[in-house]
Motif scaffolding. Structure first.
Motif, mmCIF file in Angstrom:
data_model
loop_
_atom_site.group_PDB
_atom_site.id
_atom_site.type_symbol
_atom_site.label_atom_id
_atom_site.label_comp_id
_atom_site.label_asym_id
_atom_site.label_seq_id
_atom_site.Cartn_x
_atom_site.Cartn_y
_atom_site.Cartn_z
ATOM 1 N N ARG A 150 -46.474 84.688 -59.046
ATOM 2 C CA ARG A 150 -46.394 85.707 -60.004
ATOM 3 C C ARG A 150 -45.865 86.812 -59.175
ATOM 4 O O ARG A 150 -45.118 87.731 -59.782
ATOM 5 N N THR A 151 -46.118 87.070 -58.053
ATOM 6 C CA THR A 151 -45.888 88.558 -57.386
ATOM 7 C C THR A 151 -44.059 88.260 -56.822
ATOM 8 O O THR A 151 -43.866 89.216 -56.418
ATOM 9 N N ASN A 152 -43.532 87.141 -56.827
ATOM 10 C CA ASN A 152 -42.365 87.206 -56.121
ATOM 11 C C ASN A 152 -41.528 85.879 -56.753
ATOM 12 O O ASN A 152 -40.607 85.173 -56.157
ATOM 13 N N TYR A 153 -41.669 85.306 -58.115
ATOM 14 C CA TYR A 153 -41.253 84.236 -58.617
ATOM 15 C C TYR A 153 -39.719 84.236 -58.994
ATOM 16 O O TYR A 153 -39.148 83.210 -58.775
ATOM 17 N N VAL A 154 -39.124 85.157 -58.866
ATOM 18 C CA VAL A 154 -37.729 85.291 -59.052
ATOM 19 C C VAL A 154 -36.914 84.926 -57.710
ATOM 20 O O VAL A 154 -36.137 84.537 -57.553
ATOM 21 N N TYR A 155 -37.555 85.915 -56.781
ATOM 22 C CA TYR A 155 -36.928 85.767 -55.369
ATOM 23 C C TYR A 155 -37.293 84.269 -54.864
ATOM 24 O O TYR A 155 -36.398 83.654 -54.382
ATOM 25 N N GLY A 156 -38.615 83.837 -55.284
ATOM 26 C CA GLY A 156 -38.647 82.282 -54.935
ATOM 27 C C GLY A 156 -37.849 81.363 -55.559
ATOM 28 O O GLY A 156 -37.661 80.221 -55.008
ATOM 29 N N ALA A 157 -37.803 81.648 -56.736
ATOM 30 C CA ALA A 157 -36.931 80.634 -57.375
ATOM 31 C C ALA A 157 -35.466 80.330 -56.967
ATOM 32 O O ALA A 157 -34.985 79.500 -56.841
ATOM 33 N N ALA A 158 -34.986 81.736 -56.460
ATOM 34 C CA ALA A 158 -33.661 81.680 -55.845
ATOM 35 C C ALA A 158 -33.618 80.903 -54.518
ATOM 36 O O ALA A 158 -32.813 80.308 -54.026
ATOM 37 N N LYS A 159 -34.828 81.252 -53.779
ATOM 38 C CA LYS A 159 -34.820 80.347 -52.541
ATOM 39 C C LYS A 159 -35.022 78.989 -52.687
ATOM 40 O O LYS A 159 -34.648 78.058 -52.067
ATOM 41 N N ALA A 160 -35.894 78.642 -53.661
ATOM 42 C CA ALA A 160 -36.021 77.187 -54.035
ATOM 43 C C ALA A 160 -34.587 76.600 -54.366
ATOM 44 O O ALA A 160 -34.267 75.452 -53.802
ATOM 45 N N ALA A 161 -33.706 77.082 -55.172
ATOM 46 C CA ALA A 161 -32.615 76.724 -55.402
ATOM 47 C C ALA A 161 -31.630 76.446 -53.943
ATOM 48 O O ALA A 161 -31.024 75.626 -53.831
ATOM 49 N N MET A 162 -31.866 77.584 -53.118
ATOM 50 C CA MET A 162 -31.129 77.233 -51.963
ATOM 51 C C MET A 162 -31.581 76.089 -51.150
ATOM 52 O O MET A 162 -30.924 75.426 -50.419
ATOM 53 N N THR A 163 -32.769 76.236 -51.132
ATOM 54 C CA THR A 163 -33.353 74.905 -50.176
ATOM 55 C C THR A 163 -33.121 73.778 -50.592
ATOM 56 O O THR A 163 -32.808 72.713 -49.772
ATOM 57 N N SER A 164 -33.054 73.292 -52.082
ATOM 58 C CA SER A 164 -32.790 72.241 -52.770
ATOM 59 C C SER A 164 -31.349 71.777 -52.313
ATOM 60 O O SER A 164 -30.957 70.903 -52.076
ATOM 61 N N TYR A 165 -30.332 72.911 -52.725
ATOM 62 C CA TYR A 165 -29.165 72.678 -52.136
ATOM 63 C C TYR A 165 -28.678 72.351 -50.747
ATOM 64 O O TYR A 165 -27.857 71.346 -50.623
ATOM 65 N N LEU A 166 -29.324 72.869 -49.891
ATOM 66 C CA LEU A 166 -29.307 72.596 -48.329
ATOM 67 C C LEU A 166 -29.614 71.274 -48.138
ATOM 68 O O LEU A 166 -29.023 70.433 -47.748
ATOM 69 N N SER A 167 -30.708 70.710 -48.679
ATOM 70 C CA SER A 167 -31.094 69.364 -48.617
ATOM 71 C C SER A 167 -30.151 68.452 -49.036
ATOM 72 O O SER A 167 -30.079 67.356 -48.259
ATOM 73 N N GLY A 168 -29.814 68.792 -49.953
ATOM 74 C CA GLY A 168 -28.696 67.778 -50.574
ATOM 75 C C GLY A 168 -27.489 67.530 -49.865
ATOM 76 O O GLY A 168 -26.677 66.735 -49.571
ATOM 77 N N LEU A 169 -26.925 68.810 -49.267
ATOM 78 C CA LEU A 169 -25.677 69.306 -48.669
ATOM 79 C C LEU A 169 -25.935 68.590 -47.338
ATOM 80 O O LEU A 169 -24.695 67.900 -46.516
ATOM 81 N N ARG A 170 -26.992 68.554 -46.824
ATOM 82 C CA ARG A 170 -27.387 67.860 -45.357
ATOM 83 C C ARG A 170 -27.200 66.425 -45.389
ATOM 84 O O ARG A 170 -26.660 65.877 -44.596
ATOM 85 N N SER A 171 -27.633 65.947 -46.438
ATOM 86 C CA SER A 171 -27.482 64.489 -46.836
ATOM 87 C C SER A 171 -26.047 63.975 -46.752
ATOM 88 O O SER A 171 -25.393 63.133 -46.419
ATOM 89 N N ARG A 172 -25.402 64.771 -47.696
ATOM 90 C CA ARG A 172 -23.897 64.594 -48.012
ATOM 91 C C ARG A 172 -22.965 64.603 -46.642
ATOM 92 O O ARG A 172 -22.050 64.110 -46.334
ATOM 93 N N LEU A 173 -23.336 65.847 -45.763
ATOM 94 C CA LEU A 173 -22.525 66.083 -44.742
ATOM 95 C C LEU A 173 -22.965 65.266 -43.493
ATOM 96 O O LEU A 173 -22.116 65.159 -42.607
ATOM 97 N N LEU A 174 -23.927 64.587 -43.393
ATOM 98 C CA LEU A 174 -24.511 63.843 -42.336
ATOM 99 C C LEU A 174 -23.414 62.773 -41.899
ATOM 100 O O LEU A 174 -23.138 62.592 -40.553
#
Length: 247
Positions: A150-174
Motif C-alpha cells: 500500500r505504501t508504494n504500489y504504483v512504483y512497485g507496479a511499474a517495476k513489476a512490469a519492468m521485471t516481467s518484460y526483462l524476463s521475457g526479453l532474456r528468453s527471446r534474446l538468448l
C-alpha cells in the motif's frame, strides 16, 4: 560478448547507482555514452568518469519520456562507441504514494517514467544488440516489484512490469548471443530516497559492487543486498488475505 564489457551506454546516467557502477568500470578504462535530462549533472558525471580513467565519454541530453528521441539515442550511441557491449537502463523516479493516491495524472506520469519509457528504450537497444549478435542489457528494477504494498504500489507496479518484460526479453534474446540481467535492489541511500522512511538502506557503493560482479558473471537476476532474495521470498509466501492488512 562473453568477455568483460568495454563500452557502456547508460540511460539515466546521473542516478547515484548508475554513476557508482560506471565509476567502477571507468577505473578499468571503459568507454561510455551517457544519457540523462539534466545537462549540468550529466557533464559532471562525464568529467568524474574521465578523472577515474574512462577511455572516452560521450553525452546525450534528453527527456526520456520523449519517444521521438529514442531511435536517435540508439543511433548516436552506436556511432560513438562502435560496438555496444552493455546497456544499463537506470532511469526512474520515486514519488510519494500518498500524492499518487489522489492524483490520477501523476500516477500515469509515474508509470510512464518507470515502466513505459524504460521498456520503449530497452526494446530499441535490444534490436541493436540482436543485430550485433552480442551484448548485454542490464535493467535496474526493484524489490518493490515483487508484491504490491500500500505504501508504494504504483512504483512497485511499474517495476513489476519492468521485471516481467526483462524476463521475457532474456528468453527471446538468448539464442542471439545477447544477455539480459535484472537488478533488484532493496532501498538504497541515494538522493532519490533522502528523507524517505525506508528500511535497511544499503550503501550505494556496495550495491554498485554487487551489480559489477553480476555483470562479470552474466547473472540473470541479482538481488542487492543479497538478503533481499530471502526477505522477498518470505513476503511472497504470505497469503493475500493477510498481506493486504499489513502496513
Amino acid at each position: 560478448m562473453k568477455s568483460a564489457p568495454r563500452t557502456f551506454v547508460i540511460i539515466g546516467a546521473t542516478s547515484a547507482i548508475a554513476t557508482a557502477v560506471a565509476r567502477q568500470w571507468a577505473e578499468r578504462g571503459a568507454e561510455f555514452f551517457l544519457v540523462a535530462r539534466n545537462e549540468d549533472r550529466l557533464r559532471r558525471v562525464a568529467s568524474d568518469l574521465m578523472a577515474h580513467g574512462a577511455g572516452a565519454v560521450g553525452i546525450y541530453v534528453a527527456d526520456l519520456l520523449r519517444r521521438d528521441l529514442h531511435a536517435d539515442i540508439v543511433e548516436k550511441s552506436a556511432a560513438a562507441l562502435g560496438t555496444v557491449d552493455c546497456v544499463l537502463v537506470a532511469h526512474g523516479t520515486l514519488v510519494d504514494q500518498a500524492q499518487l493516491d489522489v492524483d490520477v495524472d501523476a500516477t500515469i506520469d509515474n508509470f510512464m517514467t518507470n515502466a513505459v519509457s524504460v521498456i520503449a528504450i530497452t526494446h530499441r537497444f535490444a534490436l541493436l544488440l540482436e543485430g550485433q549478435g552480442a551484448g548485454m542489457i542490464v535493467g535496474l528494477s526493484s524489490v518493490a516489484g515483487e508484491r504490491g504494498r500500500r505504501t508504494n504500489y504504483v512504483y512497485g507496479a511499474a517495476k513489476a512490469a519492468m521485471t516481467s518484460y526483462l524476463s521475457g526479453l532474456r528468453s527471446r534474446l538468448l539464442p542471439h548471443g545477447v544477455h539480459v540481467m535484472t537488478v533488484k535492489p532493496g532501498p538504497v541511500a541515494t538522493p532519490m530516497t533522502e528523507g524517505v522512511d525506508l528500511p535497511m538502506k544499503a550503501d550505494v557503493r556496495s550495491v554498485a559492487a554487487d551489480i559489477t560482479r553480476a555483470i562479470e558473471k552474466r547473472t540473470a537476476e541479482v538481488y542487492t543486498p543479497a538478503v533481499w532474495r530471502f526477505i522477498m521470498a518470505a513476503l511472497r509466501a504470505i497469503p493475500e488475505r493477510i498481506f493486504m492488512r499489513l502496513k
